[in-house]
Design an enzyme around this catalytic site. Structure first.
Site, PDB file in Angstrom:
ATOM      1  N   ASP A  36      40.462  38.689  45.248  1.00 39.11           N
ATOM      2  CA  ASP A  36      39.059  38.480  44.892  1.00 39.11           C
ATOM      3  C   ASP A  36      38.569  37.088  45.279  1.00 39.11           C
ATOM      4  O   ASP A  36      37.678  36.536  44.654  1.00 39.11           O
ATOM      5  CB  ASP A  36      38.818  38.720  43.394  1.00 39.11           C
ATOM      6  N   GLY A  67      30.100  44.986  44.840  1.00 37.03           N
ATOM      7  CA  GLY A  67      31.391  45.114  45.491  1.00 37.03           C
ATOM      8  C   GLY A  67      32.511  45.521  44.564  1.00 37.03           C
ATOM      9  O   GLY A  67      33.586  45.908  45.017  1.00 37.03           O
ATOM     10  N   GLU A  68      32.268  45.475  43.264  1.00 40.55           N
ATOM     11  CA  GLU A  68      33.276  45.876  42.275  1.00 40.55           C
ATOM     12  C   GLU A  68      33.150  47.339  41.872  1.00 40.55           C
ATOM     13  O   GLU A  68      33.849  47.804  40.970  1.00 40.55           O
ATOM     14  CB  GLU A  68      33.148  44.998  41.014  1.00 40.55           C
ATOM     15  N   ASP A  97      36.573  36.151  47.523  1.00 38.20           N
ATOM     16  CA  ASP A  97      35.557  36.558  48.482  1.00 38.20           C
ATOM     17  C   ASP A  97      34.618  35.418  48.845  1.00 38.20           C
ATOM     18  O   ASP A  97      34.555  34.394  48.171  1.00 38.20           O
ATOM     19  CB  ASP A  97      34.775  37.761  47.963  1.00 38.20           C
TER      20      ASP A  97
END
Length: 570
Positions: A341, A211-212, A343
């Site tokens: 972030d 996801g980064e 998440d």
């Protein structure tokens, strides 16, 4: 080979203090040095996996069972005798690096993994190595947060492994020899695998990390016999905009500029193709309804929302799918358009809960980086309640700035990837938490073609103390029953047992047992390296064992080691 250590390497570049949401690309050159042996392990049937929650002999699934309760039904080790727990054996792996494996035990044979996707079969009574599979990485391996591997899954006579260079493999459970290999996704685009597979009804379920990196996340099912892909669910739909939510799951304003986002959407269109949405941990499986539940991670880039208008579905969400088809059933988003972030990463857990009307219904719970435990109706994913905050919360949801805006929790949480445990008899969920005051910095940058894409940084505030805690939450009331403070942020996992205990470890090497009703510490051991892995338990020869990995953690730079340690009473 020359290796940089995930978040640690990135921290050295920007000075964030070994935090979250970052990654490193590396070239890996190594020789495969697998040691083929003979593990006298019987085939594991689907019926055994279905009944894993009642099995005190083995530990068959990553989090104990398909519901992921991490509640072990054995009670030989109890509150009264846990003070007599001592080391039964120690096995040293060939890899001295971040260790997050969840040991699987099948009829006296234990399977553990290490960073860089090694697998070991051990004698669970003595710790003797039976075989060793050393994965040979591809030419490019790109990953976030350390080169971790969180474990394997066994079905019939095969061991299933997902590798750091984004492959899915089946190994012969008796010898460690490769049966088949399937490429999941292209590592050069930012895809990697650190999670353990889930095998259910001849399907191997796997999500993806990255996801980064501007990936498009997914969850997939593969045929357990052949490795052929059966279905795919994109965690980012082609219409990712959503409902333009302005408040988080707890009702707090997230300070979005909706008009500005709508103007951006009109200019650039839906950014779904590079929107992130990795899946870090196993789905839970509801065998009665044939549905799975998992959470989806952050949007990409992490901190810069200027080029990703909308709610960024299904990032930061609980999602449920039909097991047979992979079709969407329902979702619930905790944080829309996340720029912090924070998440969703910790595994979902299936337990019966009290609904809003007080009646008991099938529920699903998730422990968030926000520091809340969220309780949902399994039928439609709707939220029933959220717990009291387990960590300090301040200035939520202040927007990141170029200079840096202070907000708590920091980007690691709350509850990071660490699986929680539950004790249905006490209606308690046990979570380990991090407290790391941070500032959030935003900086716009274009998509870097499969390289790290944070859109800024999150930085520890050096003048403010960091710490952790172990927290017991009543998931039917949302109230904290007890909490134990720890001197360092906690990451790893926790196990509850029918003996009235919870076991968990700390980055300073302490591994301890606590009274599950009040949090009183009853026993501890110093492992010499960070205990940042989830414990497991099993029975062999009439004796109960507790086993855990002690190898430290890249993400928080806890002391590395290479030990698998088993404990018993005599």
């Amino acid at each position: 080979m020359s290796i940089m250590k995930g978040r640690a390497a990135f921290a050295a570049m920007i000075g964030v203090g070994l935090l979250s949401g970052v990654a490193i690309g590396q070239e890996v050159k190594q020789e495969q040095k697998s040691v083929v042996g003979n593990a006298n392990v019987p085939p594991v049937t689907q019926e055994q996996l279905n009944a894993a929650d009642k099995n005190a002999k083995d530990f068959l699934l990553t989090n104990g069972n398909y519901a992921q309760t991490r509640f072990y039904p054995g009670k030989q080790i109890s509150r009264d005798n846990v003070k007599n727990l001592h080391v039964a054996w120690i096995f040293q792996t060939d890899v001295k690096e971040s260790l997050e494996t969840s040991p699987i035990v099948v009829d006296g044979v234990m399977f553990v993994t290490t960073s860089f996707s090694h697998v070991y079969a051990l004698d669970a009574k003595t710790g003797q190595q039976l075989w060793h599979y050393a994965h040979k990485m591809g030419p490019i391996t790109v990953y976030c947060c350390g080169p971790n591997n969180r474990g394997i899954q066994v079905l019939n006579d095969r061991v299933y492994l997902a590798t750091l260079d984004s492959k899915l493999m089946a190994l012969n459970a008796k010898t460690g020899e490769v049966v088949w290999t399937t490429n999941i996704a292209d590592p050069e685009l930012g895809y990697s695998e650190t999670m353990a597979p889930t095998v259910i009804k001849d399907k191997v379920l796997i999500g993806t990390n990255g996801g980064e990196y501007g990936i498009r996340g997914f969850v997939r099912a593969y045929d357990a016999k052949t490795g052929k892909q059966l279905w795919n669910f994109n965690t980012i739909p082609e219409n990712s905009v959503g409902v333009w939510a302005t408040k988080d799951a707890t009702g707090r304003d997230m300070h979005r500029n909706i008009q500005a986002e709508k103007d951006t959407l009109a200019k650039i269109g839906d950014p779904y193709a590079k929107l992130g949405g990795g899946v870090w941990q196993n789905p839970s499986v509801d065998l009665a309804t044939n549905r799975i539940y998992f959470v989806v991670g952050n949007p990409s880039p992490d901190l810069d929302g200027s080029n990703r208008p909308g709610d960024n579905l299904y990032t930061n969400s609980l999602v449920s799918l039909d097991l047979e088809t992979g079709k969407y059933v329902c979702h619930f988003q905790y944080i829309a358009h996340d720029v912090w972030d924070l998440d969703a990463v910790s595994p979902t857990v299936l337990v019966n809960v009290k609904g809003k009307d007080g009646k008991t219904i099938p529920g699903v719970i998730h422990a968030g980086k926000t520091g809340h435990i969220y309780v949902h109706d399994r039928k439609d994913c709707s939220m029933i309640r959220f717990s009291e905050a387990m960590v300090p919360q301040e200035n939520m949801w202040v927007l990141p700035t170029k200079e840096g805006a202070r907000m708590l929790p920091g980007a690691n949480g709350g509850v990071e990837w660490s699986p929680i445990a539950t004790d249905p008899g006490q209606e308690l969920a046990y979570a380990i938490n991090l407290h790391q005051p941070m500032t959030y910095h935003v900086e716009n940058s274009p998509y870097p073609n499969g390289k790290l894409w944070l859109g800024g940084a999150f930085k520890v505030i050096p003048s403010e103390q960091q710490s952790g805690n172990i927290t017991a939450v009543n998931y039917n009331t949302g109230k904290i029953k007890w909490q134990v403070k720890t001197p360092e942020p906690m990451i790893g996992g926790i196990l509850a047992t029918a003996g009235g205990l919870v076991f968990t470890g700390e980055g300073n090497g302490k591994f301890a047992a606590y009274n599950s009703s009040n949090g009183k510490e009853l026993w501890s051991f110093r492992a010499g390296a960070g205990v940042n892995a989830p414990p497991s338990s099993y029975m062999i020869g009439g004796k109960q064992y507790i086993v855990v990995g002690a190898g430290g953690n890249t993400q928080l730079d806890y002391k590395r080691g290479n030990n698998i340690i088993a404990f018993t009473l005599d």
